[in-house]
Every structure is written in C-alpha cells, then in structure tokens.
Design a protein around this motif. Sequence first.
Motif, PDB file in Angstrom:
ATOM      1  N   MET A  67       0.838  -1.178   0.000  1.00 37.51           N
ATOM      2  CA  MET A  67       0.000   0.000   0.000  1.00 37.51           C
ATOM      3  C   MET A  67       0.884   1.243   0.000  1.00 37.51           C
ATOM      4  O   MET A  67       1.843   1.346   0.735  1.00 37.51           O
ATOM      5  N   GLY A  68       0.543   2.244  -0.837  1.00 42.63           N
ATOM      6  CA  GLY A  68       1.336   3.459  -0.951  1.00 42.63           C
ATOM      7  C   GLY A  68       1.079   4.442   0.177  1.00 42.63           C
ATOM      8  O   GLY A  68       0.221   4.241   1.026  1.00 42.63           O
ATOM      9  N   LYS A  69       1.876   5.506   0.148  1.00 43.66           N
ATOM     10  CA  LYS A  69       1.711   6.570   1.141  1.00 43.66           C
ATOM     11  C   LYS A  69       0.383   7.293   0.907  1.00 43.66           C
ATOM     12  O   LYS A  69      -0.036   7.459  -0.240  1.00 43.66           O
ATOM     13  N   PRO A  70      -0.245   7.765   1.987  1.00 42.73           N
ATOM     14  CA  PRO A  70      -1.460   8.573   1.799  1.00 42.73           C
ATOM     15  C   PRO A  70      -1.120   9.881   1.082  1.00 42.73           C
ATOM     16  O   PRO A  70      -0.024  10.420   1.234  1.00 42.73           O
ATOM     17  N   HIS A  71      -2.058  10.364   0.293  1.00 39.45           N
ATOM     18  CA  HIS A  71      -1.876  11.642  -0.403  1.00 39.45           C
ATOM     19  C   HIS A  71      -1.961  12.766   0.627  1.00 39.45           C
ATOM     20  O   HIS A  71      -2.723  12.684   1.577  1.00 39.45           O
ATOM     21  N   GLU A  72      -1.188  13.822   0.456  1.00 40.26           N
ATOM     22  CA  GLU A  72      -1.162  14.896   1.455  1.00 40.26           C
ATOM     23  C   GLU A  72      -2.413  15.776   1.412  1.00 40.26           C
ATOM     24  O   GLU A  72      -2.707  16.479   2.367  1.00 40.26           O
ATOM     25  N   THR A  73      -3.173  15.744   0.324  1.00 39.96           N
ATOM     26  CA  THR A  73      -4.350  16.607   0.186  1.00 39.96           C
ATOM     27  C   THR A  73      -5.655  15.827   0.137  1.00 39.96           C
ATOM     28  O   THR A  73      -6.658  16.281   0.678  1.00 39.96           O
ATOM     29  N   PHE A  74      -5.661  14.669  -0.500  1.00 42.59           N
ATOM     30  CA  PHE A  74      -6.898  13.945  -0.762  1.00 42.59           C
ATOM     31  C   PHE A  74      -6.955  12.615  -0.027  1.00 42.59           C
ATOM     32  O   PHE A  74      -5.932  11.967   0.167  1.00 42.59           O
ATOM     33  N   VAL A  75      -8.182  12.240   0.330  1.00 43.50           N
ATOM     34  CA  VAL A  75      -8.455  10.898   0.833  1.00 43.50           C
ATOM     35  C   VAL A  75      -9.415  10.275  -0.168  1.00 43.50           C
ATOM     36  O   VAL A  75     -10.398  10.904  -0.576  1.00 43.50           O
ATOM     37  N   ARG A  76      -9.137   9.048  -0.552  1.00 49.36           N
ATOM     38  CA  ARG A  76      -9.988   8.378  -1.536  1.00 49.36           C
ATOM     39  C   ARG A  76     -11.044   7.546  -0.833  1.00 49.36           C
ATOM     40  O   ARG A  76     -10.750   6.806   0.102  1.00 49.36           O
ATOM     41  N   GLU A  77     -12.296   7.690  -1.290  1.00 52.68           N
ATOM     42  CA  GLU A  77     -13.406   6.842  -0.859  1.00 52.68           C
ATOM     43  C   GLU A  77     -14.041   6.290  -2.125  1.00 52.68           C
ATOM     44  O   GLU A  77     -14.857   6.964  -2.756  1.00 52.68           O
ATOM     45  N   GLY A  78     -13.640   5.098  -2.520  1.00 45.44           N
ATOM     46  CA  GLY A  78     -14.114   4.543  -3.787  1.00 45.44           C
ATOM     47  C   GLY A  78     -13.604   5.402  -4.921  1.00 45.44           C
ATOM     48  O   GLY A  78     -12.411   5.660  -5.043  1.00 45.44           O
ATOM     49  N   ASP A  79     -14.530   5.897  -5.757  1.00 47.96           N
ATOM     50  CA  ASP A  79     -14.151   6.775  -6.865  1.00 47.96           C
ATOM     51  C   ASP A  79     -14.173   8.246  -6.468  1.00 47.96           C
ATOM     52  O   ASP A  79     -13.813   9.112  -7.253  1.00 47.96           O
ATOM     53  N   ASP A  80     -14.615   8.537  -5.245  1.00 41.09           N
ATOM     54  CA  ASP A  80     -14.668   9.920  -4.777  1.00 41.09           C
ATOM     55  C   ASP A  80     -13.357  10.317  -4.103  1.00 41.09           C
ATOM     56  O   ASP A  80     -12.660   9.491  -3.528  1.00 41.09           O
ATOM     57  N   PRO A  90     -19.552  17.411  -8.568  1.00 40.54           N
ATOM     58  CA  PRO A  90     -19.740  16.206  -9.379  1.00 40.54           C
ATOM     59  C   PRO A  90     -18.670  16.019 -10.457  1.00 40.54           C
ATOM     60  O   PRO A  90     -18.208  16.987 -11.068  1.00 40.54           O
ATOM     61  N   GLY A  91     -18.283  14.778 -10.670  1.00 47.11           N
ATOM     62  CA  GLY A  91     -17.412  14.422 -11.776  1.00 47.11           C
ATOM     63  C   GLY A  91     -15.966  14.871 -11.670  1.00 47.11           C
ATOM     64  O   GLY A  91     -15.249  14.870 -12.666  1.00 47.11           O
ATOM     65  N   GLN A  92     -15.506  15.237 -10.464  1.00 43.52           N
ATOM     66  CA  GLN A  92     -14.134  15.714 -10.313  1.00 43.52           C
ATOM     67  C   GLN A  92     -13.280  14.801  -9.440  1.00 43.52           C
ATOM     68  O   GLN A  92     -12.221  15.195  -8.969  1.00 43.52           O
ATOM     69  N   GLY A  93     -13.763  13.569  -9.240  1.00 41.77           N
ATOM     70  CA  GLY A  93     -13.002  12.596  -8.468  1.00 41.77           C
ATOM     71  C   GLY A  93     -12.155  11.710  -9.367  1.00 41.77           C
ATOM     72  O   GLY A  93     -11.699  12.131 -10.438  1.00 41.77           O
ATOM     73  N   MET A  94     -11.962  10.473  -8.953  1.00 41.55           N
ATOM     74  CA  MET A  94     -11.139   9.534  -9.714  1.00 41.55           C
ATOM     75  C   MET A  94     -11.920   8.955 -10.892  1.00 41.55           C
ATOM     76  O   MET A  94     -13.141   8.791 -10.816  1.00 41.55           O
TER      77      MET A  94
END
Length: 97
Positions: free
Chosen positions: A1-14, A59-63
């Motif tokens: 597992m990689g390092k957490p991003h300093e700005t974003f937390v991922r929840e599924g595709d969000d 809307p539409g600006q996630g992964m």
Amino acid sequence: MGKPHETFVREGDDLIVTAEVTLADALCGWQGTVKGIDGAVHNVTMDEVITPKTRKIIPGQGMPMKRGSARGNLVVVFDIRFPGMLIDRSSLPAVLN
C-alpha cells in the motif's frame, strides 16, 4: 500500500478534500476555492451554516471509474477553526470577526 496523499483521501471513486473555515464563515457563509487532483481550481460557495458534518459535492471531479469515461466526485469537508479557549459573551463579536 502506498503513502497517503497529502491533500486527498480516496473513498471509492470519490476524493475527499478538506477546506479550513473560520467560525464566523461557518456561521455566516463562505466562499473559497479548492483544487482538484488534476490541479483545476473549483469555486465553492456555502450559503448555509457549515457544521462539522457538512459536505459539498463537486460532481465528476473525483477519480476515473473503471468503466467508461465517468468520474467520481470531489467531496469538500470542512475543518472549522474554533477558539482554543472559552470566551466571555461580550468578546463574541471580536472572535467572529
């Protein structure tokens, strides 16, 4: 597992991003910007009271989703800066400004 991003937390595709707001802004409305993962700047306006549970969806600006060209959402959560100590009621206007 990689390092957490300093700005974003991922929840599924969000993607979750945190915006800091003052107590006055939380009570009176807030306008600001947040950056998406691609560097795009998004204007955010909150015309309602912001609580620790408030979320604003862009809307539409996630992964990108695995299938198709759709994307998840960018979800703005709020970190409200509260005073670090109890204050006298007569000092409240100064704290809110």
